[in-house]
Structure formats: C-alpha cells, structure tokens
Design a protein around this motif. Structure first.
Motif, short mmCIF file in Angstrom:
data_model
loop_
_atom_site.label_atom_id
_atom_site.label_comp_id
_atom_site.label_asym_id
_atom_site.label_seq_id
_atom_site.Cartn_x
_atom_site.Cartn_y
_atom_site.Cartn_z
N SER A 1 0.83 -1.33 0.00
CA SER A 1 -0.01 -0.10 0.02
C SER A 1 0.78 1.22 -0.04
O SER A 1 1.96 1.33 0.34
CB SER A 1 -0.83 0.19 1.31
N ASN A 2 0.33 2.34 -0.68
CA ASN A 2 1.17 3.67 -0.68
C ASN A 2 0.16 4.76 0.00
O ASN A 2 0.34 5.77 -0.33
CB ASN A 2 1.50 4.07 -1.96
N THR A 3 -1.10 4.04 0.64
CA THR A 3 -1.95 4.99 1.30
C THR A 3 -2.32 4.86 2.76
O THR A 3 -2.58 5.66 3.47
CB THR A 3 -3.40 4.82 0.55
N MET A 4 -1.83 3.44 3.27
CA MET A 4 -2.23 3.09 4.63
C MET A 4 -1.18 2.18 5.12
O MET A 4 -0.53 1.60 4.23
CB MET A 4 -3.37 2.40 4.77
N ARG B 1 -2.26 6.77 8.01
CA ARG B 1 -2.16 7.25 6.67
C ARG B 1 -0.81 7.72 6.06
O ARG B 1 -0.17 8.11 6.50
CB ARG B 1 -3.15 8.55 6.42
N THR C 1 5.70 4.26 1.86
CA THR C 1 4.99 2.88 1.59
C THR C 1 4.61 2.49 2.94
O THR C 1 5.34 2.59 3.86
CB THR C 1 5.72 2.20 0.62
N THR D 1 6.17 2.35 -7.40
CA THR D 1 5.33 1.50 -7.58
C THR D 1 5.54 0.63 -8.70
O THR D 1 5.77 1.21 -9.85
CB THR D 1 4.03 2.34 -7.50
#
Length: 550
Positions: free
Chosen positions: A465-468, A473, A490, A547
C-alpha cells in the motif's frame, strides 16, 4: 523467515515467466499514402514552445521529391513549424536544435544547406532564431565538404558564459584530394575559435559525429567527442576526446582488438566509472564485423565495457539520460537490423553502468521498417521521473508515389506499470537526497539505491500500500522522530537489507534483486522506498518511492 518474504518468493515462482512490460507510447506520426513520407531525419529541437516537453525536428518528403523539415511538439506530435526548401536544388542536409544563442529566451536551431551538385554552391550552416526564424549568423565552406554533417550546440568553449557551436565537415579534402574531414568550433557570435583536420598520411578521417563530453580536463570549459573512421594502424576508427578550449586531443578511444570502426556515432556519458572524470562512448563496426558500442574512460581512453547486440547499427543517442535511475546515464541505440536481419528493427537502451540491455522495443511490422535508424534520448516530461526516447521507422509501409509511409514516435522510458512518486530527503551531513530506481533483469527485477552515503547500511521497505500503513495514513511525516521534512511513503510488510559501495561506480549505490518479473497487467502491485542509514548519524537519507506491477 518472515511470512511476507515467503509470500514474495512464492509469487516469484508463479509470476517469474511473465514477459517484461513494454514502454508506453506517448505519440506517433505516420505518413500518408501517395502524399507524405515521414521520417528520414530525426533531431532534437529543445523545448521550443516552453511547455516542458523536448520537441523534435523530423524530415518529410512529398510527391515529386519536395522536402520539408517539421518541428513536432514533444507533448503530442503536432506540427508546430514547417521549414521549406528555398528552391528545389537548395536542399536540407542537417538540422539541429541549439540553446538560446541570441538571448531572447527561446531555444534556437541550425540548418545545414547544400545543393544537388550541378551548381556547386557553397555548403552553409545558418544559425536561426527559434522565435522568429531570423538569421543570427551563418558560415560556409566549399561544396563537397559536407559542412554541417554534424552540429553540436550546448557547449561553452571560450569562457564568456554563452553557448558556442561546433560543426563538422565530414568530406573535407586535403591538397591531394583525399578525404580527411574537419571540425570547426565557433563562438556564440560566429567567430572561429579553432579547427581540427584529419591527416591523410596517418589515414585519419575525422568529423563523422560530435557530442558534448563535459569538462574532462577541468579547465572550466566544455570538451567534446569527435568520431572518426580511421587513424589506427589498420584504418579502423577511433573516438577523439577534444579540449573545447584549445582544440587539442586529450585522449583517444579505440577498439583494442582493431576489429572495426569505432567513431561512427559518439556520445558523452558523464562519470560512469566513478573516478571523477567524465567518460564517453562510441559506436561502429566494419565489413563482417558486428556493430559495437563501447564506453571509454575519459581519463585513460581504456574500454570500460562493450556491447554487441545483433541487428544494431551505429545509431546512438548523443545526449545522455538515466533510464533506470541507478545514478549513471544510459545510451539509446538503434537496431534496424534486428529480428533475423530483415531490417524490421527495434530500439535498445543500454545500461551506462554495464552495457547490458535495459529496454528492448520491437517494430510492429513484419518486413523492412528500419525502426531505429535514428534515435534520441529525451529529457523527462513535466512531472515525470524517467526520460523518454524517440525513433524513426523510415521504411514503414508502402507509400505508393512517395515510396514509404514512414513513422516517427516517442515512448516513455519507464516500463508500463512503473511509477516513481513522493519526495526524497536527507540528513544535515548530505548535500543530496538518495534516489530509487528499477530495471528488469533476467532473473526478475532489480531495485536500486543511488546517491546515498558510501559504505553504509541500507534498507529497502516493500509493501502492498502507498495510502495506509496499519492505522496510519501515508505519506507519514517523520518529523517527530527527528527526521525533518521526511516522510514514509509506503507500507513496509517487508524490509530487505543491503549496503552501499564505497568505491568506483558502486560508491553510494546499493541494489536488491527480486524474483518477480515486471508485468504491465500483473496481479501484484508493490511499493518500495529506501532508507540509507549513513555512517555518522548525519548522512542518512530516505529515497523517493516506486510503484511496480508484477
């Protein structure tokens, strides 16, 4: 072993047979049957319209042999300007983008003109305004010299801080009517600074190609590389590294086995061996000898690496860019003879670090397209982190009255499904932040770290994930831990340890190889970020992040 590591290894076994993704096309222009043939010349124009994209010049042909030069937008390939022949006999023989020569804030360009022969008018090179097309200055040599066969701008030779110009005359002859070639260096105002000429007694024929090398001899001026087709004991070529200030040869690069031409095309490489001196490259071959690209030491002329790929030609980009973000510039090479020698063609990107192929683009055609006869490396687009590449396919498709349709295209330099994001940071003991890079390898994928402290531990965080990251966050600011202006970009389900090198081109460089193949439509997406721990508590750094789909 951690469960996440086991998962990655298992996925690598499942996905390891996937083909690496191709580079995405940004735009193309194809000719029109019976009307227009696109792409017998391709040159960089610089960013003429100042939209952040590097524009290109391409030569086009119409029915009845009429030729024009088109300035195409690097952003979308639309035609921004059309340059016409002054008369049917006064033909275009070269065009090249230049820096801002007249100080009006717009990049300029040079055109070499000659005639079809029977009038024997002088060969001229005109320096023209990119804003208004007005003549800034021009120089000329007699007909038959091929003056302007190669034109090099973006060099500062005389110390006045303004861009100067170097022009080759590939077919200049001596008093005995033997081809020796010449190279002429001019100031920003058109004043002749120095001249190099070949030598028939030593079988030295110079001026096949030109490229900027950087300040090799550390005299505060730009030096440049000159390609030749002779000058060694058996008549094969050499690349000459020349002082921009004096016009004297600093060092030669030759094939130590004397098995083929060396200087058909040349390029500057920057410092690829880590000795503090800019290096250079050259291409060429010979009868019965495969084409080769060699990287040479700017300090000694020694061959640093050699690449011999089937179907390639001498065409290489003379401007350097780093396509895998490993901290060393790479080379774009044309391969029009690729695929069973049928002149279908392709384009390769060679690693400046090792000479290995990083990228392979293949023509979509099945017969005689000549993809890669001329190639360009272009700077990254606005907001992009990877450079782009441009190429022509001059013999694409049957064009009826104009023989071929032809094609010019621009591709992104990164594989499909790969993206760099976020901002790198560093501690107070470093002057620069480290960078993350990525490239396909035979066994999977290599993720690089470059620009970090030398001889230091490094850790690659990999996550899904790169959001959470758990309850947090992303990006997660790290100021509370004393890492000012830094963020975790990340999640980090897996941490892989490495260490940076301390000498040569391994200085400040680390890598991790994954047994996962890049795949544009892969089922697994991973995000990665490097932490360089440094050696003294002040030279740490966090890279930007990548990514990638596998």
């Amino acid at each position: 072993m951690r469960r996440s590591a086991v998962v990655l290894i298992a996925l690598g076994a499942v996905l390891g047979t996937r083909a690496s993704p191709a580079q995405d096309q940004l735009w193309e222009q194809v000719g029109i049957r019976d009307k227009l043939h696109v792409g017998t010349w391709l040159r960089s124009a610089g960013d003429v319209d100042r939209d952040g994209y590097e524009d290109v010049f391409v030569q086009v042909h119409f029915e009845f042999g009429v030729t024009e030069m088109w300035l195409l937008s690097g952003r979308d390939g639309t035609t921004r300007k059309t340059l016409k022949q002054p008369d049917p006999w006064r033909i275009f023989q070269n065009i090249e983008g230049l820096p801002d020569m007249d100080g009006d804030g717009t990049v300029d360009y040079a055109i070499a003109r000659g005639d079809t022969g029977w009038q024997a008018r002088p060969k001229t090179v005109e320096i023209l305004s990119g804003k208004s097309d007005r003549l800034i200055w021009k120089v000329e040599l007699p007909w038959g010299t091929w003056f302007g066969s190669s034109i090099l701008g973006d060099v500062e030779l005389d110390g006045d801080g303004k861009p100067d110009v170097v022009i080759a005359a590939e077919y200049e002859r001596d008093a005995n009517d033997r081809w020796i070639g010449g190279v002429y260096a001019y100031s920003n105002a058109g004043k002749l600074l120095h001249v190099l000429r070949g030598n028939s007694s030593r079988n030295l024929h110079i001026g096949l190609s030109l490229a900027k090398a950087g300040d090799v001899d550390r005299d505060g001026r730009d030096d440049y590389v000159v390609g030749t087709s002779a000058g060694t004991s058996n008549g094969f070529g050499q690349a000459m590294l020349v002082s921009g200030r004096t016009g004297k040869v600093i060092v030669h690069g030759t094939d130590p086995r004397q098995q083929g031409m060396v200087g058909q095309e040349v390029t500057g490489l920057g410092d690829i061996d880590g000795d503090g001196v800019p290096d250079f490259g050259a291409s060429g071959g010979g009868v019965g000898v495969p084409q080769a690209v060699r990287a040479f030491s700017g300090r000694t002329g020694k061959v640093l690496w050699e690449s011999r790929e089937p179907g390639t030609t001498e065409a290489i980009s003379r401007v350097r860019h780093d396509f895998d973000r490993d901290g060393i510039a790479d080379i774009v090479q044309g391969a029009p003879g690729a695929r069973n020698g049928m002149l279908i063609g392709g384009v390769h990107v060679l690693s400046g670090r090792t000479g290995e192929v990083l990228v392979r683009l293949a023509s979509r055609e099945t017969y005689q397209a000549d993809m890669g006869v001329q190639v360009l490396a272009l700077r990254p687009p606005p907001g992009g982190r990877f450079p782009m590449l441009a190429f022509i396919e001059p013999r694409l498709g049957h064009g009826g009255k104009v023989t071929y349709l032809g094609r010019v295209a621009v591709h992104h330099g990164e594989p499909s499904g790969v993206r760099i994001f976020g901002t790198a940071c560093h501690g107070p003991g470093r002057a620069e932040s480290p960078a993350i890079g990525i490239r396909p390898i035979a066994s999977g994928t290599r993720i690089h770290l470059s620009g970090a402290a030398e001889g230091a531990p490094a850790l690659l965080f990999l996550g899904t994930s790169n959001t959470m990251f758990g309850p947090f966050r992303l990006p997660l600011p790290l100021d509370r831990f004393g890492l000012t202006a830094c963020s975790l970009l990340t999640s980090s389900e897996l941490g892989l340890a490495s260490a940076t090198g301390s000498s040569g081109n391994g200085r400040g460089y680390a890598r991790i190889d994954l047994s996962l193949q890049l795949a544009a439509k892969g089922a697994l997406t991973l995000h990665g970020q490097w932490l360089s721990l440094g050696t003294n508590g002040r030279d740490w750094g966090f890279s930007d992040a990548v990514t990638a789909r596998f």
